[in-house]
Motif scaffolding. Structure first.
Motif, PDB file in Angstrom:
ATOM      1  N   LYS A   1     129.198  88.301-126.024  1.00 53.28           N
ATOM      2  CA  LYS A   1     129.457  87.155-125.150  1.00 53.28           C
ATOM      3  C   LYS A   1     129.982  87.678-123.826  1.00 53.28           C
ATOM      4  CE  LYS A   1     132.817  84.240-126.205  1.00 53.28           C
ATOM      5  NZ  LYS A   1     133.509  83.061-126.797  1.00 53.28           N
ATOM      6  N   GLY A   2     129.304  87.321-122.768  1.00 53.83           N
ATOM      7  CA  GLY A   2     129.712  87.775-121.441  1.00 53.83           C
ATOM      8  C   GLY A   2     129.837  86.607-120.483  1.00 53.83           C
ATOM      9  N   LEU A   3     130.800  86.712-119.590  1.00 57.87           N
ATOM     10  CA  LEU A   3     131.018  85.653-118.602  1.00 57.87           C
ATOM     11  C   LEU A   3     131.399  86.258-117.268  1.00 57.87           C
ATOM     12  CD1 LEU A   3     132.706  82.264-118.776  1.00 57.87           C
ATOM     13  CD2 LEU A   3     133.827  83.960-117.349  1.00 57.87           C
ATOM     14  N   ARG A   4     130.831  85.679-116.221  1.00 56.52           N
ATOM     15  CA  ARG A   4     131.283  85.972-114.867  1.00 56.52           C
ATOM     16  C   ARG A   4     131.276  84.673-114.083  1.00 56.52           C
ATOM     17  NH1 ARG A   4     130.330  86.914-109.541  1.00 56.52           N
ATOM     18  NH2 ARG A   4     131.367  88.743-108.619  1.00 56.52           N
ATOM     19  N   SER A   5     132.404  84.348-113.465  1.00 53.01           N
ATOM     20  CA  SER A   5     132.513  83.124-112.677  1.00 53.01           C
ATOM     21  C   SER A   5     133.472  83.358-111.525  1.00 53.01           C
ATOM     22  CB  SER A   5     133.000  81.962-113.551  1.00 53.01           C
ATOM     23  OG  SER A   5     133.155  80.787-112.772  1.00 53.01           O
TER      24      SER A   5
ATOM     25  N   THR B   1     125.782  77.453-117.222  1.00 53.51           N
ATOM     26  CA  THR B   1     126.161  77.757-115.845  1.00 53.51           C
ATOM     27  C   THR B   1     127.677  77.652-115.695  1.00 53.51           C
ATOM     28  OG1 THR B   1     125.804  75.447-115.208  1.00 53.51           O
ATOM     29  CG2 THR B   1     123.963  76.969-114.922  1.00 53.51           C
ATOM     30  N   VAL B   2     128.191  78.271-114.642  1.00 54.83           N
ATOM     31  CA  VAL B   2     129.629  78.277-114.405  1.00 54.83           C
ATOM     32  C   VAL B   2     129.914  77.637-113.053  1.00 54.83           C
ATOM     33  CG1 VAL B   2     130.085  80.265-115.877  1.00 54.83           C
ATOM     34  CG2 VAL B   2     129.477  80.636-113.481  1.00 54.83           C
ATOM     35  N   MET B   3     131.134  77.802-112.566  1.00 52.27           N
ATOM     36  CA  MET B   3     131.557  77.110-111.358  1.00 52.27           C
ATOM     37  C   MET B   3     130.842  77.629-110.112  1.00 52.27           C
ATOM     38  SD  MET B   3     133.611  76.852-113.864  1.00 52.27           S
ATOM     39  CE  MET B   3     134.316  75.459-114.691  1.00 52.27           C
ATOM     40  N   GLU B   4     130.748  78.948-110.019  1.00 48.18           N
ATOM     41  CA  GLU B   4     130.108  79.532-108.836  1.00 48.18           C
ATOM     42  C   GLU B   4     129.860  81.019-109.069  1.00 48.18           C
ATOM     43  OE1 GLU B   4     131.328  79.937-104.145  1.00 48.18           O
ATOM     44  OE2 GLU B   4     131.625  77.997-105.132  1.00 48.18           O
ATOM     45  N   GLN B   5     128.673  81.471-108.693  1.00 43.96           N
ATOM     46  CA  GLN B   5     128.297  82.885-108.711  1.00 43.96           C
ATOM     47  C   GLN B   5     128.548  83.535-110.072  1.00 43.96           C
ATOM     48  OE1 GLN B   5     129.538  85.307-105.417  1.00 43.96           O
ATOM     49  NE2 GLN B   5     129.454  83.612-103.958  1.00 43.96           N
TER      50      GLN B   5
ATOM     51  N   PRO C   1     141.365  72.986-120.006  1.00 43.92           N
ATOM     52  CA  PRO C   1     141.005  74.241-119.323  1.00 43.92           C
ATOM     53  C   PRO C   1     141.447  74.247-117.874  1.00 43.92           C
ATOM     54  CG  PRO C   1     139.080  72.829-119.560  1.00 43.92           C
ATOM     55  CD  PRO C   1     140.190  72.152-120.309  1.00 43.92           C
ATOM     56  N   PHE C   2     141.760  75.428-117.380  1.00 45.01           N
ATOM     57  CA  PHE C   2     142.066  75.590-115.960  1.00 45.01           C
ATOM     58  C   PHE C   2     140.771  75.476-115.147  1.00 45.01           C
ATOM     59  CE2 PHE C   2     146.179  76.271-117.255  1.00 45.01           C
ATOM     60  CZ  PHE C   2     147.033  76.744-116.267  1.00 45.01           C
ATOM     61  N   ALA C   3     140.910  75.556-113.817  1.00 45.03           N
ATOM     62  CA  ALA C   3     139.794  75.227-112.933  1.00 45.03           C
ATOM     63  C   ALA C   3     138.596  76.145-113.111  1.00 45.03           C
ATOM     64  CB  ALA C   3     140.262  75.247-111.474  1.00 45.03           C
ATOM     65  N   ASN C   4     138.812  77.403-113.468  1.00 46.09           N
ATOM     66  CA  ASN C   4     137.698  78.328-113.628  1.00 46.09           C
ATOM     67  C   ASN C   4     137.436  78.604-115.102  1.00 46.09           C
ATOM     68  OD1 ASN C   4     135.595  79.917-112.757  1.00 46.09           O
ATOM     69  ND2 ASN C   4     136.845  81.728-112.390  1.00 46.09           N
ATOM     70  N   GLU C   5     136.168  78.820-115.420  1.00 44.97           N
ATOM     71  CA  GLU C   5     135.778  79.146-116.783  1.00 44.97           C
ATOM     72  C   GLU C   5     136.299  80.530-117.160  1.00 44.97           C
ATOM     73  OE1 GLU C   5     132.697  77.609-119.754  1.00 44.97           O
ATOM     74  OE2 GLU C   5     134.367  76.901-118.558  1.00 44.97           O
TER      75      GLU C   5
ATOM     76  N   GLY D   1     134.588  81.088-109.379  1.00 43.08           N
ATOM     77  CA  GLY D   1     135.553  80.004-109.228  1.00 43.08           C
ATOM     78  C   GLY D   1     135.492  79.379-107.850  1.00 43.08           C
ATOM     79  N   LYS D   2     136.199  78.279-107.687  1.00 39.97           N
ATOM     80  CA  LYS D   2     136.191  77.520-106.432  1.00 39.97           C
ATOM     81  C   LYS D   2     137.366  77.857-105.524  1.00 39.97           C
ATOM     82  CE  LYS D   2     132.601  74.844-107.394  1.00 39.97           C
ATOM     83  NZ  LYS D   2     131.362  74.823-106.574  1.00 39.97           N
ATOM     84  N   TYR D   3     138.380  78.516-106.060  1.00 46.75           N
ATOM     85  CA  TYR D   3     139.584  78.813-105.289  1.00 46.75           C
ATOM     86  C   TYR D   3     139.647  80.305-104.960  1.00 46.75           C
ATOM     87  CZ  TYR D   3     141.161  74.151-106.691  1.00 46.75           C
ATOM     88  OH  TYR D   3     141.260  72.794-106.883  1.00 46.75           O
ATOM     89  N   VAL D   4     140.543  80.667-104.059  1.00 47.31           N
ATOM     90  CA  VAL D   4     140.723  82.061-103.671  1.00 47.31           C
ATOM     91  C   VAL D   4     141.254  82.856-104.860  1.00 47.31           C
ATOM     92  CG1 VAL D   4     142.027  83.623-102.169  1.00 47.31           C
ATOM     93  CG2 VAL D   4     141.099  81.481-101.250  1.00 47.31           C
ATOM     94  N   ASN D   5     140.721  84.068-105.040  1.00 51.49           N
ATOM     95  CA  ASN D   5     141.190  85.013-106.059  1.00 51.49           C
ATOM     96  C   ASN D   5     141.218  84.378-107.452  1.00 51.49           C
ATOM     97  OD1 ASN D   5     142.160  87.469-107.057  1.00 51.49           O
ATOM     98  ND2 ASN D   5     144.286  86.847-106.814  1.00 51.49           N
ATOM     99  N   GLN D   6     140.040  83.938-107.897  1.00 48.05           N
ATOM    100  CA  GLN D   6     139.946  83.257-109.191  1.00 48.05           C
ATOM    101  C   GLN D   6     138.827  83.830-110.058  1.00 48.05           C
ATOM    102  OE1 GLN D   6     138.822  79.033-109.303  1.00 48.05           O
ATOM    103  NE2 GLN D   6     140.878  78.554-110.004  1.00 48.05           N
ATOM    104  N   LEU D   7     138.315  84.989-109.702  1.00 45.87           N
ATOM    105  CA  LEU D   7     137.194  85.577-110.424  1.00 45.87           C
ATOM    106  C   LEU D   7     137.542  85.834-111.888  1.00 45.87           C
ATOM    107  CD1 LEU D   7     134.369  86.974-110.488  1.00 45.87           C
ATOM    108  CD2 LEU D   7     135.549  89.092-109.849  1.00 45.87           C
ATOM    109  N   ALA D   8     136.634  85.427-112.787  1.00 45.48           N
ATOM    110  CA  ALA D   8     136.764  85.723-114.217  1.00 45.48           C
ATOM    111  C   ALA D   8     135.573  86.571-114.634  1.00 45.48           C
ATOM    112  CB  ALA D   8     136.819  84.438-115.036  1.00 45.48           C
ATOM    113  N   SER D   9     135.840  87.674-115.341  1.00 49.08           N
ATOM    114  CA  SER D   9     134.788  88.562-115.836  1.00 49.08           C
ATOM    115  C   SER D   9     135.195  89.038-117.223  1.00 49.08           C
ATOM    116  CB  SER D   9     134.598  89.749-114.882  1.00 49.08           C
ATOM    117  OG  SER D   9     133.596  90.620-115.358  1.00 49.08           O
ATOM    118  N   ASN D  10     134.586  88.449-118.243  1.00 44.75           N
ATOM    119  CA  ASN D  10     135.005  88.689-119.623  1.00 44.75           C
ATOM    120  C   ASN D  10     133.844  89.196-120.469  1.00 44.75           C
ATOM    121  OD1 ASN D  10     137.303  87.427-118.647  1.00 44.75           O
ATOM    122  ND2 ASN D  10     136.899  85.484-119.666  1.00 44.75           N
ATOM    123  N   GLY D  11     134.172  89.884-121.570  1.00 45.50           N
ATOM    124  CA  GLY D  11     133.147  90.351-122.494  1.00 45.50           C
ATOM    125  C   GLY D  11     133.684  90.449-123.913  1.00 45.50           C
TER     126      GLY D  11
END
Length: 656
Positions: A174-178, A147-151, A92-96, A180-190
């Motif tokens: 199934k919903g996800l929001r993370s 839990t995820v990486m951040e926020q 997996p890449f750095a963000n979920e 991430g630890k790096y700039v511009n890495q937000l994930a928001s899936n459903g």
């Protein structure tokens, strides 16, 4: 979508309550109503007491049946992730909720019909074969949280019930929001799924149907600009948002809706020795992919000064890129089957597959014209023979196109069980498959990313042999591909990503050997998985790590008079270094590169899992060795792997 969810929840709640409040319809006296309610309550109590776990069944589209499993094993530890399955062979890449680097090429599946493309964006996308159907004695609910990486958080909520013995409904989201630890890495899936499973009273008609609505939104940062900053172990860069990325405002969005029906009707009595059945399967799906980017240029600051580049090359616009791809597909399969208890099952069918991938414009370039639409219609005929007797189980499927495409497929499967605990599985595939649409047809505001190609169909031969024994489980796979399709970068310096599709006109062969073995001593266990891979090609177009390892040493035991089951241990994962494919966010695909190797770094995870009744608790310290080793871990060039973090969650089943 929220309104739909609320309506469905209300309907499900009403259905559940209706099972406990029957007999209160008008015209019944109060005493009779109370007596009826008591009888109903007593009857339901008996159902709950008598319900066995075998009565909570799960069906696949092929009608393979399993039962709900609430146990806590090492396999459950491996599958406790966003994809809800064992991801050995995927990095997996750095963000979920983002993409995965494929370490095990054998995980790829083959199909005759072309897909939309943007393959890397589809890891979390649920296809028809990923959807399950249910039959349960009482309403069943499963809640997944991690839990995820951040926020943010990762959730998967599921409920199913039988309104009668023959009719089942299920709903899941199934919903996800993370962040991430790096700039511009937000994930928001459903992922929303709704299914139904029905058999009529005389058991002649069977229906499986589902609706899915899925969306995946990701910040696309293009990776970090200076890998030296990441590898320097400078404390300033331990805060990963300080690492410069190529794209600070680019995003990708994939959305898809699907309507699916699979049903059959027995023309003869279902209890007779022979059955004649009519079959029909329908699948309509619409997908939409969008890549947006406000700022195109990236300014790279070095000791020698600064330089500004357009990472994806020249563009027709100075800013505000908005590339949109739309895709429709419709699939119909009509068939008839004859099944005999002695002779086996014979199926004859015809398939009609049609698709349309399109943009909102026609491009008139200096050397070519890119149309707005790429579409096709494919008609096939085929036959299937299945045989099951005792310990022998086999299946053969042959298809051939009637339309003007030169497509064919042969699929042979054979499984034999002997000495009760030994199984040998053989699978052979020989097919021609059409290129995915993004290889053939693509439009973009970036100059390089416009093409209308005419590639040959890939010719694939695949052999897989699997042996399951009490001593070891081993799988050998051999794959040969002619006219192999791939993406690669046309910029030899790799400063820019000028990625285009290409076809290798010679043969690529792939071999793998996978072995699995668990050693147990009292309450201790060592679970081992080893994968060896090798390729043979005159030009390097397929890169794989030669060795992939996973070893887990763990301890399991009951505590508090067996009220608590505890499992704790350490997992070691490793793969040899190799030229891993790089990721291109505009294409949503990986491309071949020979500039940078990744791998050769160990990954250690420590976990503590517990089970209390139907609740399973998970706590993991992921990649904890990264806090005291050098920062040389990547999932792709310019994309670092995950740092040390602690995550926890729960899976809870409710049998109402």
């Amino acid at each position: 979508m929220r309104i739909i969810l609320i309506i469905v929840v209300i309907l499900f709640s009403s259905s559940v309550k209706s099972q406990t409040r029957l007999g209160s319809i008008g015209g019944v006296k109060k005493g009779e109503e109370n007596e009826s309610a008591k009888k109903k309550e007593a009857s339901q109590s008996m159902v709950l007491e008598d319900a066995k776990i075998e009565q909570y069944q799960i069906f696949t589209i092929e009608r393979d049946t399993t039962v709900v499993d609430t146990s806590l094993t090492i396999k459950k530890e491996y599958s406790y992730n966003y994809l809800r399955r064992d991801i050995f062979g995927l990095l997996p890449f750095a963000n979920e909720g983002y993409v995965y680097t494929v370490l095990d090429y054998g995980l790829n599946s083959y199909t005759t019909f072309p897909e939309m493309g943007f393959k890397a964006k589809h890891f979390g996308y649920m296809d028809p074969e990923d959807i399950s159907y249910y039959k349960v004695a009482t309403p069943l609910t499963e809640l997944y949280f991690k839990t995820v990486m951040e926020q943010g958080q990762s959730l998967d909520a599921f409920i199913t019930l039988n309104t009668s013995e023959r009719l089942n409904f299920s709903m899941a989201y199934k919903g996800l929001r993370s962040l991430g630890k790096y700039v511009n890495q937000l994930a928001s899936n459903g992922n929303f799924r709704f299914t139904t499973n029905y058999t009529n009273p005389n058991e002649r008609y069977h229906l499986q149907a589902h609706f899915t609505s899925q969306d995946f939104s990701n910040g696309e940062n293009g990776g970090i600009v200076r890998t030296n900053d990441f590898e320097s172990d400078d404390e300033d860069f331990k805060n990963r948002v300080r690492l410069q990325v190529f794209f600070e405002d680019a995003t990708s969005f994939l959305k898809g809706n699907r309507y699916f029906i699979n049903h059959s009707y027995h023309l003869t009595n279902s209890k007779s020795d022979s059955k004649l059945t009519l079959l029909h399967q329908f699948n309509y799906e619409h997908k939409f992919f969008e890549f947006k980017q406000r700022t195109l240029s990236t300014t790279i600051i070095t000791d020698e000064g600064s330089v500004t580049i357009n990472r994806l090359g020249d563009s027709y616009r100075l800013s505000n890129i908005n590339d949109q791809t739309r895709y429709n597909r419709m699939y119909n399969k009509f068939g008839a089957s004859y099944e005999h208890k002695v002779l086996g099952s014979f199926v004859f069918f015809t398939e009609d597959f049609r698709f349309n991938q399109y943009y909102n414009r026609v491009l008139l370039l200096s050397d070519t014209t890119i149309p707005s639409t790429y579409s096709d219609e494919i008609t096939t005929i085929g036959g299937q023979y299945s045989y099951r007797k005792g310990d022998l189980n086999g299946k053969a499927i042959l298809t051939q196109t009637l339309s003007n495409q030169d497509l064919s497929s042969l699929d042979l499967q054979l499984a034999y069980q002997f000495l009760e605990s030994y199984t040998l599985d053989f699978h052979y595939q020989a097919m021609t498959q059409m290129p995915d649409n993004t290889y053939v047809f693509f439009q973009s505001n970036y100059v390089t990313y416009n093409w209308n190609n005419s590639f040959k169909n890939e010719k694939v031969q695949n052999i897989k042999i699997k042996a399951t024994t009490p001593w070891i489980n081993a799988t050998a796979q051999f794959t040969s591909i002619n006219d192999f399709l791939y993406f690669s970068n046309d910029d030899p310096t790799a400063v820019q990503l000028l990625v285009t599709p290409k076809q290798f006109d010679q043969s690529v062969t792939y071999f793998s050997l996978k072995a699995e073995k668990e050693f147990k001593f009292r309450n201790f266990a060592l679970d081992n998985t080893l994968l060896y891979q090798k390729t043979d090609q005159s030009e390097v177009v397929l890169n794989v790590p030669e060795l992939v390892l996973r070893n887990t040493f763990y301890y399991s035991n009951h505590f508090f008079k067996k009220a608590l089951f505890l499992q704790t241990g350490v997992t070691f994962t490793y793969f040899t270094d190799y030229y891993a494919d790089d990721y291109n966010p505009l294409l949503g695909s990986f491309f071949v590169q020979d500039q940078k190797k990744i791998g050769g770094f160990p990954m250690f995870d420590y976990f503590i899992n517990a089970k209390i009744k139907q609740a399973r608790l998970f706590l993991k310290a992921e990649h904890f060795n990264s806090s005291f080793t050098s920062s040389n871990f990547y999932t792709a060039p310019n994309y670092p792997y995950r740092d040390f973090m602690v995550r926890f969650g729960i899976i809870w089943n409710f049998f109402q």
